[in-house]
Design an enzyme around this catalytic site. Sequence first.
Site, PDB file in Angstrom:
ATOM      1  N   TYR A 188      41.056  33.566  39.615  1.00  0.00           N
ATOM      2  CA  TYR A 188      42.430  33.516  40.590  1.00  0.00           C
ATOM      3  C   TYR A 188      42.184  34.968  41.775  1.00  0.00           C
ATOM      4  O   TYR A 188      41.914  35.993  40.876  1.00  0.00           O
ATOM      5  CB  TYR A 188      43.712  33.300  39.278  1.00  0.00           C
ATOM      6  CG  TYR A 188      45.065  33.471  40.058  1.00  0.00           C
ATOM      7  CD1 TYR A 188      46.501  34.666  40.654  1.00  0.00           C
ATOM      8  CD2 TYR A 188      45.628  32.161  40.958  1.00  0.00           C
ATOM      9  CE1 TYR A 188      47.181  34.817  41.412  1.00  0.00           C
ATOM     10  CE2 TYR A 188      46.181  32.327  42.332  1.00  0.00           C
ATOM     11  CZ  TYR A 188      47.759  33.144  42.089  1.00  0.00           C
ATOM     12  OH  TYR A 188      48.552  33.442  42.978  1.00  0.00           O
ATOM     13  N   ASP A 199      36.553  41.550  43.341  1.00  0.00           N
ATOM     14  CA  ASP A 199      38.649  41.216  43.514  1.00  0.00           C
ATOM     15  C   ASP A 199      38.874  42.514  42.348  1.00  0.00           C
ATOM     16  O   ASP A 199      38.887  41.814  41.094  1.00  0.00           O
ATOM     17  CB  ASP A 199      38.797  39.887  43.337  1.00  0.00           C
ATOM     18  CG  ASP A 199      40.492  39.564  42.951  1.00  0.00           C
ATOM     19  OD1 ASP A 199      40.979  38.876  42.969  1.00  0.00           O
ATOM     20  OD2 ASP A 199      41.006  40.557  42.335  1.00  0.00           O
ATOM     21  N   LYS A 222      48.100  45.632  43.574  1.00  0.00           N
ATOM     22  CA  LYS A 222      48.591  46.639  42.051  1.00  0.00           C
ATOM     23  C   LYS A 222      48.933  47.564  42.074  1.00  0.00           C
ATOM     24  O   LYS A 222      49.620  48.584  42.698  1.00  0.00           O
ATOM     25  CB  LYS A 222      48.219  45.319  41.322  1.00  0.00           C
ATOM     26  CG  LYS A 222      48.070  44.626  40.661  1.00  0.00           C
ATOM     27  CD  LYS A 222      47.776  43.312  39.535  1.00  0.00           C
ATOM     28  CE  LYS A 222      47.695  41.654  39.504  1.00  0.00           C
ATOM     29  NZ  LYS A 222      48.538  41.187  39.521  1.00  0.00           N
TER      30      LYS A 222
HETATM   31  P1  KE4 Z   1      49.702  38.769  44.404  1.00  0.00           P
HETATM   32  O1  KE4 Z   1      49.226  37.996  45.826  1.00  0.00           O
HETATM   33  O2  KE4 Z   1      50.334  38.390  43.454  1.00  0.00           O
HETATM   34  O3  KE4 Z   1      49.748  40.240  45.120  1.00  0.00           O
HETATM   35  O4  KE4 Z   1      48.150  39.019  43.971  1.00  0.00           O
HETATM   36  C1  KE4 Z   1      47.066  37.746  43.856  1.00  0.00           C
HETATM   37  C2  KE4 Z   1      45.619  38.360  42.611  1.00  0.00           C
HETATM   38  C3  KE4 Z   1      44.747  38.784  43.179  1.00  0.00           C
HETATM   39  N1  KE4 Z   1      43.425  38.545  42.322  1.00  0.00           N
HETATM   40  C4  KE4 Z   1      43.978  39.182  40.918  1.00  0.00           C
HETATM   41  C5  KE4 Z   1      42.503  39.179  40.324  1.00  0.00           C
HETATM   42  C6  KE4 Z   1      44.867  38.859  40.683  1.00  0.00           C
HETATM   43  O5  KE4 Z   1      45.061  39.652  39.308  1.00  0.00           O
HETATM   44  C7  KE4 Z   1      46.354  38.174  41.671  1.00  0.00           C
HETATM   45  C8  KE4 Z   1      47.330  38.008  40.728  1.00  0.00           C
HETATM   46  N2  KE4 Z   1      47.561  38.339  39.426  1.00  0.00           N
HETATM   47  C9  KE4 Z   1      48.961  37.518  38.964  1.00  0.00           C
HETATM   48  C10 KE4 Z   1      49.205  37.905  37.206  1.00  0.00           C
HETATM   49  N3  KE4 Z   1      47.751  37.641  36.959  1.00  0.00           N
HETATM   50  C11 KE4 Z   1      50.042  38.063  39.448  1.00  0.00           C
HETATM   51  C12 KE4 Z   1      51.346  37.798  38.823  1.00  0.00           C
HETATM   52  C13 KE4 Z   1      52.079  36.383  39.687  1.00  0.00           C
HETATM   53  O6  KE4 Z   1      51.089  35.344  40.097  1.00  0.00           O
HETATM   54  O7  KE4 Z   1      53.151  36.113  39.337  1.00  0.00           O
END
Ligand code: KE4
Length: 426
Positions: free
Chosen positions: A145, A240, A268
């Site tokens: 993701y 990523d 993060k």
């Molecule tokens: P954000 O847009 O949520 O800040 O980041 C997206 C993203 C990009 N790349 C990786 C590897 C990620 O894990 C994420 C976001 N992770 C999720 C949890 N797996 C955030 C939690 C959520 O979607 O509420």
Amino acid sequence: MSDRTADRELLDRAQRRIPGGVNSPVRAFRAVGGVPVFVDRAEGAYLYDRAGNAYVDFVGSWGPMILGHAHPDVVAAICAAAARGTSYGAPTEQEIRYAETIGELYPSIEMMRACSSGTEAAMSAARVARGFTKRDGIIKIEGCYHGHADFFLVKAGSGLATFGAPDSAGVPKGAAQDTIVVPFNDVSAIEAAFEAHPNGVAAIILEPVVGNMGCVPPDPHYLERVRAICDRHGALLILDEVMTGSRVARGGAQQLFNVKPDLTVLGKVIGGGMPLAAYGGRRDVMSVIAPLGAVYQAGTLSGNPVAVAAALATIKHLTDDLYRRIDKWTADLQQGLSSILHEKGVPGVVQRVGSMFTLFFTEAAAVRSWDDAKGCDTARFGRFHAAMLAKGVYLPPSQFEAAFVSGAHGPSELDQTLTAARSAIE
Ligand code: KE4
């Protein structure tokens, strides 16, 4: 655990104004059932709800809270920065210091851009790769993701090397048509995709350790083989590291596995728990971005001074001792959970890289790809999650999410978690 009436009432109220009552879908507990905890405050290794129930937290805001919640130095840095104004929309010296600090942590990042979310960072990195290579194709990994940009919300096409199809309503076919989806830990599938689209692939993007199907490590030499394929085809390698960055090691998975990407996506941990993410890499690649070049990317709150202050205060505490402690703590938990699975004869495997881990309820000896992950017993995971929650242990509400340990998790939290797991695993 006392009754959760307050949470139920808050959920009813929330659902009247916010879709599903949450500002991000996974928080709704739909994958595990039950009512989400409405957090009132957090400190150290714990979340507290309105009723004062305490939960040992293994979500850590989905990764950022590696020091634990409300670390005094981070809170102090935020307060001091806020007193100097919360946003300027103008360059600051702190942003330079931040970019220099990121460059020290990640030597592959010669230049970077700060932005406000991992989605924005990953979307921008892909655009930069396309602008630099003048190619449109992006290869992504099934189960990874990268945020919710249209061209990432794509499911695998019919054949391994065919373009993907939208994996969300609202994503037009055109947005998915240049994304190719291949399985994780399958080098031949990547080769096939490149063969099928000679000179058509701008980049491959992947989570070097996947967290978004649960914690799935790369096979030995996988990352270096992906690197070599990119070099052979003149495509860029985008790692990523939003989740793995300064989580699996101070310098991320690229340090741990000694692989050098052309671009890295971060968020993060390096955002200090504030809306701060970044992307960066090779100077020649990053030089295509406006105002230097023709690739446009912008953001009102990019490099926000309060967020940068939180990030710099957090990064100061990313010491070798911190990683030694949280890696050991997580290894002890992995050992304990694995023993319980074995003693009870419950099919499952606990996979870990550093201080991120997942307990998979599966007959498989290991989870190496989305095909393996989707075979997990998600109903059993749901029951496990609910039982742990009732014993004050807050796990990610999905079999397909990684859990995280902080520097604030100590011996009593380990005892509480393993004691809870002894009755929750069945
Ligand atoms: P954000 O847009 O949520 O800040 O980041 C997206 C993203 C990009 N790349 C990786 C590897 C990620 O894990 C994420 C976001 N992770 C999720 C949890 N797996 C955030 C939690 C959520 O979607 O509420």
